[in-house]
Each structure stands twice: as C-alpha cells, then as structure tokens.
Design an enzyme around this catalytic site. Structure first.
Site, short mmCIF file in Angstrom:
data_model
loop_
_atom_site.label_atom_id
_atom_site.label_comp_id
_atom_site.label_asym_id
_atom_site.label_seq_id
_atom_site.Cartn_x
_atom_site.Cartn_y
_atom_site.Cartn_z
N LYS A 22 0.59 -1.25 0.57
CA LYS A 22 -0.32 -0.14 0.37
C LYS A 22 1.10 1.11 0.04
O LYS A 22 0.72 1.92 -0.86
CB LYS A 22 -0.54 -0.29 0.85
CG LYS A 22 -2.16 0.69 1.11
CD LYS A 22 -3.21 0.49 2.17
CE LYS A 22 -3.63 -0.59 2.85
NZ LYS A 22 -4.13 -0.78 3.88
N ARG A 92 -3.11 3.62 8.69
CA ARG A 92 -3.39 2.33 7.20
C ARG A 92 -2.61 1.49 7.87
O ARG A 92 -1.06 1.66 7.52
CB ARG A 92 -4.07 2.97 6.62
CG ARG A 92 -4.50 3.86 6.21
CD ARG A 92 -4.69 4.34 4.48
NE ARG A 92 -5.33 3.60 3.97
CZ ARG A 92 -5.48 4.16 2.83
NH1 ARG A 92 -4.79 5.14 2.11
NH2 ARG A 92 -5.79 2.82 2.16
N GLY A 101 -8.45 -7.16 4.44
CA GLY A 101 -9.35 -6.98 5.53
C GLY A 101 -8.48 -7.73 6.54
O GLY A 101 -9.18 -7.93 7.83
N MET A 103 -5.45 -6.82 8.64
CA MET A 103 -5.35 -6.03 9.22
C MET A 103 -5.94 -4.98 9.75
O MET A 103 -6.50 -4.49 9.04
CB MET A 103 -3.74 -5.69 9.96
CG MET A 103 -2.74 -6.74 9.49
SD MET A 103 -1.31 -6.72 9.16
CE MET A 103 -1.33 -5.80 7.49
N ARG A 336 -3.99 -1.12 -6.11
CA ARG A 336 -2.89 -2.42 -6.63
C ARG A 336 -3.13 -3.24 -7.60
O ARG A 336 -4.04 -2.92 -8.09
CB ARG A 336 -2.48 -3.83 -5.09
CG ARG A 336 -4.38 -4.00 -4.89
CD ARG A 336 -4.58 -4.21 -3.42
NE ARG A 336 -5.85 -5.11 -3.44
CZ ARG A 336 -6.13 -4.64 -1.87
NH1 ARG A 336 -5.82 -4.31 -0.88
NH2 ARG A 336 -7.85 -5.11 -1.84
N HIS A 455 -16.98 -8.12 1.41
CA HIS A 455 -15.59 -9.41 2.25
C HIS A 455 -15.95 -10.56 1.36
O HIS A 455 -14.94 -10.82 0.88
CB HIS A 455 -15.80 -9.27 3.79
CG HIS A 455 -14.78 -10.00 4.39
ND1 HIS A 455 -14.81 -11.14 4.34
CD2 HIS A 455 -13.38 -10.17 4.49
CE1 HIS A 455 -14.00 -12.18 5.41
NE2 HIS A 455 -12.81 -11.02 4.80
N ARG A 618 4.20 -49.22 -9.49
CA ARG A 618 5.40 -49.80 -8.70
C ARG A 618 4.54 -50.37 -8.19
O ARG A 618 3.18 -51.12 -8.09
CB ARG A 618 4.60 -47.93 -8.17
CG ARG A 618 5.78 -48.94 -6.33
CD ARG A 618 5.63 -47.53 -5.69
NE ARG A 618 3.94 -47.59 -4.89
CZ ARG A 618 3.75 -46.49 -4.32
NH1 ARG A 618 4.21 -45.55 -3.52
NH2 ARG A 618 2.40 -46.86 -3.64
N SER A 764 13.27 -42.22 -8.91
CA SER A 764 11.80 -41.08 -8.12
C SER A 764 11.56 -40.96 -7.22
O SER A 764 11.74 -41.84 -6.16
CB SER A 764 10.55 -41.89 -9.27
OG SER A 764 9.00 -41.08 -8.65
N CYS A 831 7.47 -37.56 -6.99
CA CYS A 831 5.78 -38.68 -7.35
C CYS A 831 5.52 -38.21 -6.25
O CYS A 831 6.56 -37.84 -4.76
CB CYS A 831 5.54 -40.25 -7.43
SG CYS A 831 6.36 -40.77 -6.82
N TYR A 851 11.78 -34.71 -14.22
CA TYR A 851 10.06 -34.46 -14.79
C TYR A 851 9.28 -34.54 -12.82
O TYR A 851 9.72 -34.53 -11.98
CB TYR A 851 9.24 -35.65 -14.99
CG TYR A 851 9.45 -36.90 -14.60
CD1 TYR A 851 8.44 -37.16 -13.51
CD2 TYR A 851 10.36 -38.32 -14.33
CE1 TYR A 851 8.24 -39.08 -12.53
CE2 TYR A 851 10.40 -38.98 -14.49
CZ TYR A 851 9.30 -39.57 -12.95
OH TYR A 851 9.30 -40.13 -12.33
P1 ADP Z 1 -7.83 -2.19 3.42
O1 ADP Z 1 -5.92 -2.72 3.78
O2 ADP Z 1 -8.61 -3.07 4.81
O3 ADP Z 1 -8.02 -1.34 1.96
P2 ADP Z 1 -7.38 0.58 3.99
O4 ADP Z 1 -5.98 0.62 4.61
O5 ADP Z 1 -7.10 0.80 2.54
O6 ADP Z 1 -7.50 -0.97 4.98
O7 ADP Z 1 -8.65 1.76 4.62
C1 ADP Z 1 -9.60 1.29 4.20
C2 ADP Z 1 -10.36 2.27 3.59
O8 ADP Z 1 -10.34 3.79 4.57
C3 ADP Z 1 -10.35 2.51 2.12
O9 ADP Z 1 -10.52 2.07 1.23
C4 ADP Z 1 -10.89 4.30 2.92
O10 ADP Z 1 -11.84 3.88 2.10
C5 ADP Z 1 -10.81 4.40 3.74
N1 ADP Z 1 -9.13 6.02 4.47
C6 ADP Z 1 -7.93 4.89 4.04
N2 ADP Z 1 -7.58 5.81 4.39
C7 ADP Z 1 -8.34 6.90 3.91
C8 ADP Z 1 -8.12 8.55 3.93
N3 ADP Z 1 -6.33 9.18 4.78
N4 ADP Z 1 -9.24 9.79 4.02
C9 ADP Z 1 -10.25 8.76 3.86
N5 ADP Z 1 -10.36 7.37 3.69
C10 ADP Z 1 -9.99 6.86 3.89
MG MG Z 2 -7.45 -0.87 0.50
MG MG Z 3 -10.58 -3.25 3.80
#
Ligand code: ADP
Ligand code: MG
Ligand code: MG
Length: 874
Positions: A22, A92, A101, A103, A336, A455, A618, A764, A831, A851
């Site tokens: 990120k 974040r 989701g 962490m 990403r 999710h 075998r 093998s 194998c 193989y």
């Molecule tokens: P995850 O890795 O679980 O997706 P993120 O760090 O991307 O967590 O944060 C989840 C959400 O929080 C983001 O999709 C965004 O909508 C919101 N968010 C994170 N940082 C900011 C920010 N600086 N301003 C506004 N919204 C934010």
């Molecule tokens: Mg995110």
């Molecule tokens: Mg998220």
C-alpha cells in the site's frame, strides 16, 4: 541511524519490501502526479524492531514519526490537534503482500472534543464532524483497546430507534452529537478511563495497534494459507484524511480497471455517496454500480477513467483501486494489482499480450498456478441443473458451482467437513475475516448482504471459491440456523442447497456436478507454458479412466501407478485378502492366479490410455494390515472360502499386526519375503504391454521397486522381474522393452544412490515417505503436532505439502548428483503430494530433475509452475 519513516514523496513502487504494498503504491501514485492525500509510511523494519524491542516503539523511531508528521502538516498547511485548522489522518496497515481486511485501519485520527468543534465551524457541517468523531471512537476502541464494535452499534441503534430513523444517513446533527456523547460514555464504562484527547497519544497507540494486528489470529491463518512469512512484518501508513461523508457531493468507492470475475475489459466497481471508508465493503448499505457515477458526477467519472488508464499502462496489469470524492474533488487512496478469479486471470493475461502491453512470459508470470485449481473444479451437470428449481437469486460474486449441506457458522462448518469429508455451503448475512477458515472448507459461500466487492466476494474470488453475495431474496437466521427462500420455504442447518456463482442463482436441492475442461484462454496459456517449461509433467493414476483424464489435462505419461489401489474394489479385495493370509506358497499362488487377470486388464487399460508415453508402475507397496478385514462377518466369510476356522483366521490377522506399519512389512520387503507377488505383477505388466504392442500401440513400461534401502534389495527384485520377462518372451516369441528403476524414499537410499543407480535405470523420489522418514514424523499424526509448531513459529509451512528444500532437498540433490555420476543422464523425477506444489516444482527445476508427477487435476498447475520455474531461473 536507520531510516524508519518515508514521506510519500520519498518512496516508489520498487520499495514494497520496506514500505509494504500500500505504502509503495501510494508513493508511486504520488510521483505519477495523481491526486493522493499526503502522508508518510513507517517501514516494515520498524514493525520488526517493535517486536524485537518487546512490543515497544524505540525513541529514535518515534522521533522520525513526528518529524515526518511535521513535514506533512507543513505541506498541507494544517496542524495536528489545532482546532482552528486541524490535520487529521488515517492510520493504515500495509504488508508486502496484500492481505485485504486482515489487519486494521483507523480513520479520522486527531479528533477530540475541541477539534470536533473546530472542524464543525471550519466546514460549517457539524453533522459531518460528529459523524467522523463517532467513527473514530469506534475504530480506536475496536482496534487499539479491543472493545468490540457491537457495543457502539447497539448505542447507535438505540438512538435510531428513539428517533424513528432507519438509515445512518437520516441521522441529523443533533443525533450525531448524542451518539458521540453516548460513545464516549460507553468507552469510559468499558475501559475505565476517558477517551484519549491527546492526538499524539492517539497516533502512537494506533501505530502500535497496527503492528500488533500483524499477529492477530485471522492474519496468521491468512499468512499460512498464502505462504506469507511472519518475519516480513507490516508497514503503517499515516495519511491525511479526505472526506466522503461531507454530504451529497462527497462519496467513496472501490473499482477495478477490468472485471475481476470474468476479466472483461470494462471498468467495474461500486460507490456510495455521503459515506466513509469501509461503508462500501461492509455491506451496511447497498452501493451503486460505478457506471452510475457517470450520471451523478460526470467530470469526476471522466477523471477517474483517465486515472485508470494511466495506472494500467504504468503497472501493466489490472488495478484494484480505492478512491474518495470530497465535495466534488477526486482523491486516490490505494491501487494494487487486483485479485481475480482464475478465469479472469487467464483472460486478462491473454488480452494484455494481444493488446501489446506485455510479453508471453510476463503473461505466464501473472497467473497464480494454484488458482487454476478453481477451473478444474466441477460445474453443474446440465441435465440435473435443467430439472432444478431456482429458489432465489443474488449477485454472481465469484464463479463456479457449489452443492452441499448448509451451515450458518463458519467454525461449525469447518468441523463438520473435517470430520465427515462431506460437502457444505456456508450461509452468512455477511462474512467477516473471522469466517475465513469456514470459507476454506466450504464448497461455496452465500451471503444475504453486501455487493460484488464485499468481504465474502473478495475473499472467495481470491480462494477460487464460488460465491453468491447480496442475496436479499432469502431471509437468513444465523442464530437459529435456517434460511427461508423467496417462496417461503424453510431450509435448516444440514439441508442441501446449491449455489451458482456465475449466475447468482440459488437452488434448494442437491445438484450433480461435472468436471471442467481446458479450452479458450486456458488452452492458450497452457500452450505458452508448454513451450517454456523444461520439466516434464506426468500424472499419478491408478486406472485407465484416471490416465485418460490425466492425458486430457496435459500429462505426458504416468509417473506413479499404485498397484495396491487397484485392489480396493469389492470383488478384488476378497482375492487380495486371500493372498495376504495365505499360509503356504501354494495357497498364495492360487490367490495370485486369481489376481493376475485383473491386474493385467488394469495395466492394459492404462497402457492404452497412455500409448506412446511412459507408464511407471510401482510394485505392491502398502502396509498389509490396511487390507485385512476387521468386521466379524467379513472375517467369517473369508475363513469359509479358505476352509479354515474363523478363530484361526483371527489369529493369523493378529500375527500380521505391526507396531509401526509405515516402517513395517511393506514395499520391496514384501517381494523379498514373497517373490511370487513380484513375479505375478511383472507378468501382468509384461503381458498387458505385449497385448497393446500387438494391437499396434507403443508402450513404455517402467517397473518401479518401492522402499529400497540397499542396492541388494533392488538386485534381488530385478532378478525376479527379468526372469519372468525372459520366460514370457521365450514362450511367446515376442519382445518388449521395459525399464526397472526404484523409488528413493528412505534416507539411506538417497545416501547410497550412486550404488543403487548401478541397477536402477531411473529414480523417482517418493517425497511423502522421504519427508516423513527424514523428519522422523509420522504423516498420519503430523497434523496435530504441526499445529503446535505453527503457533510457536518453529515451522511456518507444512513440509508434507511443500517440499522441505532445506533438509529433504539436500538428500534429493545429493542423490541426483550420485545417481547421475553412475548413470549419466538417468531419468529422475518426483511423485507424491509435492509434485503438484509450485514451490516444490521450482526446486525440482533447479535440481535438474527430468519430471514431476502429480495427481491428474494438478497437471495444469504443474505445467504452469514448471514454466514459471524456467522463467524465474533463466
Ligand atoms: P484495507 O487494507 O483493509 O483495505 P485501508 O487502509 O485501505 O484498509 O483503509 C480502508 C478504507 O479506509 C479505504 O478504502 C478508504 O476508504 C478509507 N481510508 C483510508 N485512508 C483514508 C484517508 N486518508 N482518507 C479517507 N479515507 C481513507
Ligand atoms: Mg484498502
Ligand atoms: Mg478494507
């Protein structure tokens, strides 16, 4: 002094290991000139230090954090904690590999009782300011203090009810203020202290909490499933807040540059106006399709499309993006390479090559071999499907077909499947990361709420698992464990249901499923893989039918036929049991004579299916007790046919009992004790081969002697085989070329491979036994023991699933080197389970094996993994 903190303007995409995915991409987008809110990244190394320093943040790191904060504040022209012009941030998480989701994230940090007043004045929007504050209190309490969100949700519901309001968006300024007051009181009641007012304390506590979340239970499970080492740590991103909850010209959303379910080259995603952060993915409100943004805010939509093109061209891959619109202005919060279904991965890779964006090799590298598994899973059998009745419809969130008994609790489902091996479907209102283990064991997932980026949808696609989300036509009662379809019919826990993740259709019955086949983009990618790889891919198959399936999936021969598996059929096991309990050579030969035609026919069918390809067979290997009867009725039946008393037979069975059958009377040891067994099997192989040859087919039998620890054993068994063959050739006046080789599965055999190769025409590696014997760890008991080894981090991966390159790998390298010194260029493969594991295949490539052999359905995975190994090790 090490640098632990980087401003977004200081990093780039190549710094993933240090900044996390990120953070590195936020930096990259910043340098591309895209609208990214400012901020900085605290490195993964700081996280590792945090753990090394007994879960504290060293003063030098804290100092760097506040220095970076000052620079970020200056760039924004705002001040942390200043009510008249506050700088507010999100905190974040972000590891090297994306773990959606898994962490924690905290938004709106820096708010306190004074700042919220200032923000109200500054924006002229007290509802917004208090909405942000109550969200912050909830997230801080949840993530930092481990106070469950449900405490706050209950308060919020109470306020809504008192005011007769249903949706969050209908709560006015006064209501939001009341909610903040109630939240602070709840916090104090549960925590025994006031909600912290000092923004610096809020920040440092949150950073620590994100570091801690690296080791929460769901993150650990996710890491194990995805081979992510604990030693990587997570980075923390601190970023200026932008607000999607400022009213009707603000909003937030997630989007993919292409469709992650099908791969179609069309913008795909969802957004919500007047919302913040996780509102879109949490499934609380149903979001709108991204295409509708065109009507709501045409300029923003157009700008967003341009950014999508920029990002795809830059990363040369489909992007998964998060964005927020604050009062009409677009901000990018994340990008990403997007997770996708296997079908989408194939289409996108082929399309990108055709669009001239990437090379064939790049395309091969973009596809996760294990993901292909999903395409090799069943779909609904058309006839059964035609006669089934749709009982509801939801969103087609992840393609595939699933049928099974329904469960409403993830843990319960996992237990049920583990114990019974039966199929099950998970039904939830919405899933959360706690449900992940249940999702692994489920055939498919059905949720009542949430969109295509919920999710459940995201995680299911990542796992290649079928998912129908947002099915509001059904009424789900998780607590009592039942679901009611659109016609009012009720299904209880344990009842059958079927779901189709490609169409979103739900059926209230069991539907037969069918196997998938390789066509279209799948075929194209496989052809590219075959051009690229050096390793051959063979399959393990025990019948003509399996061999045919294997050939259809691209196997170039059979690397392992387990002859004992041929005796499991009901008619066969009886003859086999007679052979085992025979007390005299005569009796045994009589029983073997019954088995000979059965074996010959099996081998004939396999040779037919694999004409022109090597077929490795075998000789009998299993611990014999696996075949002995235990049921008194069966004992009686067997005794009668042998003309002995049941008591006598029971006695015989007891005598065959071994303390440690895995290291007992099995493998070539059986042939040493009972040469007539090896003779019968050799005869069946040679005669079957001659028959196919007579019919004009080309056969390449390779007879494999299992479990040798010494060359003399092989010499002994080879003599039996050669004499049998000679006899048949003399009688029939025909000849057939065959090879005799051995399995290397006892460490001693690996050490003596140079000598053994004098007699063995091929090796093998039976890596299942080789692993168990090298570790001295019984395969059957490993699961229980390994759980403790994972939780103590003594082991991070399962050596029975992915080859232990460090230990067992050395034995293999040694044996390859010694074997080929004796017999130049000898054919050597593996194998066993590892033959279909991409990391193990990479090792096989590097070690110069000829193989890998794996189960038929893993053959396409192995073909791709072998191509990737060739590219990686160029
Ligand atoms: P995850 O890795 O679980 O997706 P993120 O760090 O991307 O967590 O944060 C989840 C959400 O929080 C983001 O999709 C965004 O909508 C919101 N968010 C994170 N940082 C900011 C920010 N600086 N301003 C506004 N919204 C934010
Ligand atoms: Mg995110
Ligand atoms: Mg998220």
């Amino acid at each position: 002094m090490s640098k632990y903190v980087y401003l977004f303007s200081e990093g780039n995409a190549s710094m993933k290991n240090l900044l996390g995915g990120k953070g590195a991409n936020l930096s990259e987008m910043t340098s591309l000139g895209l609208p990214v809110p400012g901020g900085f990244t605290i490195t993964t190394e700081a996280c590792i230090r945090y753990y090394d320093d007994k879960e504290t943040i060293a003063p030098e790191i804290e100092k760097q954090i506040f220095e970076a904060l000052e620079k970020a504040e200056a760039a924004a022209g705002k001040k942390f904690g200043d009510p008249s012009n506050p700088y507010l941030v999100s905190v974040r998480s972000g590891a090297r590999a994306s773990m959606p989701g898994m962490m924690d994230t905290i938004l709106n940090l820096g708010l306190n009782d004074e700042v919220v007043e200032g923000l109200s004045k500054l924006t002229g929007n007290a509802r917004f300011a208090n909405d942000s504050y109550r969200r912050f209190i909830t997230m801080f309490a949840d993530v930092v203090m481990e106070i469950s969100k449900s405490n706050f949700e209950a308060e919020m519901d109470a306020v809504k009810e008192a005011r007769g309001v249903v949706a969050d968006t209908d709560l006015d300024e006064e209501a939001m203020k009341e909610i903040v007051t109630r939240f602070k009181a709840t916090y104090k009641k549960l925590k025994g202290e006031d909600f912290p007012q000092d923004p610096k304390v809020q920040l440092m506590e949150s950073v620590k909490a994100v570091f801690r979340s690296w080791n929460n239970e769901r993150a650990i499970i996710y890491r194990r499933l995805n081979d992510i080492p604990a030693s990587w740590g997570t980075a923390v991103n601190v970023q200026e807040m932008v607000y999607g909850n400022m009213g009707e010209t603000s909003g937030t959303g997630v989007a993919f540059t292409r469709n992650p379910a099908t791969g179609e080259n069309k913008l795909y995603g969802e957004f919500l106006m007047n919302a913040q952060g996780e509102d879109v993915v949490a499934g609380i409100r149903t979001p709108s399709d991204i295409q509708q943004l065109k009507d709501v805010m045409p300029d923003v939509y157009e700008q967003f499309c341009e950014i999508c093109t920029t990002l795809e061209n830059h990363y040369k891959d489909m992007q998964d993006m998060e964005f927020t619109i604050e009062r009409g202005k677009l901000y990018m919060l994340q990008t990403r390479n997007g997770k996708r279904t296997a079908a989408a991965a194939l289409k996108i890779a082929v399309d990108l090559v055709n669009e001239g964006m990437i090379s064939k090799e790049d395309a091969l590298m973009k596809i996760e071999p294990k993901a292909l598994d999903a395409l090799l899973h069943p779909g609904f059998e058309p006839k059964s499907l035609a006669s089934a009745t749709e009982v509801a419809k939801g969103l087609p969130a992840s393609p595939g077909a699933a049928t099974g008994r329904i469960y409403f609790d993830a843990k319960e489902l996992a237990e049920y499947v583990r114990e019974t091996g039966e199929k099950a479907v998970l039904i939830r209102l919405e899933t959360s990361p706690e449900d992940i283990e249940g999702m692994v064991f489920a055939q498919g997932v059905l949720t009542g709420r949430g969109g295509m980026t919920s999710h459940a949808a995201v995680v299911a696609r990542g796992m290649g698992k079928c998912c129908v989300s947002g099915c509001s036509e059904v009424l789900i009662n998780e607590k009592e464990g039942y679901v009611v379809d659109k016609n009012g019919k009720r299904y209880n826990k344990g009842d059958w249901m079927s779901i189709d993740g490609t169409t979103g259709r739900i059926y209230g019955e069991e539907i037969a499923t069918t196997e998938a086949k390789i066509a279209g983009d799948f075929e194209t990618i496989m052809a590219w893989a075959d051009e690229t790889r050096k390793l051959k891919v063979l399959a393990n198959a025990d019948s003509g039918k399996d061999a045919e399936v294997a050939r259809g999936l691209g196997a170039e021969g059979i690397g392992l036929t387990r002859t004992e598996h041929m005796f499991f059929g009901e008619d066969r096991i009886f003859a086999f049991r007679k052979m085992i309990v025979s007390e005299t050579l005569e009796a045994r030969q009589k029983a073997l004579a019954e088995l000979l035609p059965i074996q010959r026919q099996d081998f004939y069918e396999i040779f037919k299916a694999m004409e022109g390809c090597p077929v490795t067979i075998r000789l009998l290997d299993p611990p014999l007790h696996e075949f002995l009867p235990t049921d008194p009725a069966e004992v009686k039946h067997l005794a009668e046919s042998l003309n002995i008393s049941a008591d006598h037979l029971t006695d015989l069975i007891h005598r065959l009992h071994e303390m440690n059958p895995m290291m007992g009377h099995r493998g070539c040891r059986l042939a040493v004790s009972y040469p007539e067994i090896a003779a019968m099997q050799a005869r069946a192989i040679i005669e079957a081969g001659l028959k196919v040859q007579e019919e004009g087919g080309k056969v390449m039998p390779k007879i494999m002697v299992p479990l040798v620890f010494d060359k003399k054993e092989l010499t002994f068994v080879k003599k039996i085989i050669d004499e049998t063959a000679k006899e048949i050739f003399a009688q029939s006046n025909k000849e057939l070329h065959y090879e005799v080789g051995t399995m290397i599965e006892i460490p001693r055999a690996a050490l003596l491979a140079g000598e053994i190769a004098e007699d063995a025409e091929f090796f093998s590696f039976g890596t299942n036994d080789l692993t168990q014997m090298t570790f001295g760890l019984s395969r059957d008991d490993a699961g229980r023991i390994l759980d403790d080894y994972y939780s103590t981090q003594i082991l991070e991966t399962d050596p029975t699933a992915s080859l232990d390159q460090n230990g067992v790998g050395q034995l293999i390298e040694f044996a390859v080197e010694r074997g080929r010194k004796t017999r130049e260029g000898m054919s050597i493969g593996i194998c066993g389970e590892h033959g279909g594991d991409p990391a193990s295949i990479d090792f096989c490539h590097r070690t110069g094996l000829s193989y890998v052999s794996c189960s038929p359905f893993r053959a396409p995975i192995a073909r791709l993994a072998a191509a990737q190994a060739a590219i990686n090790n160029k």
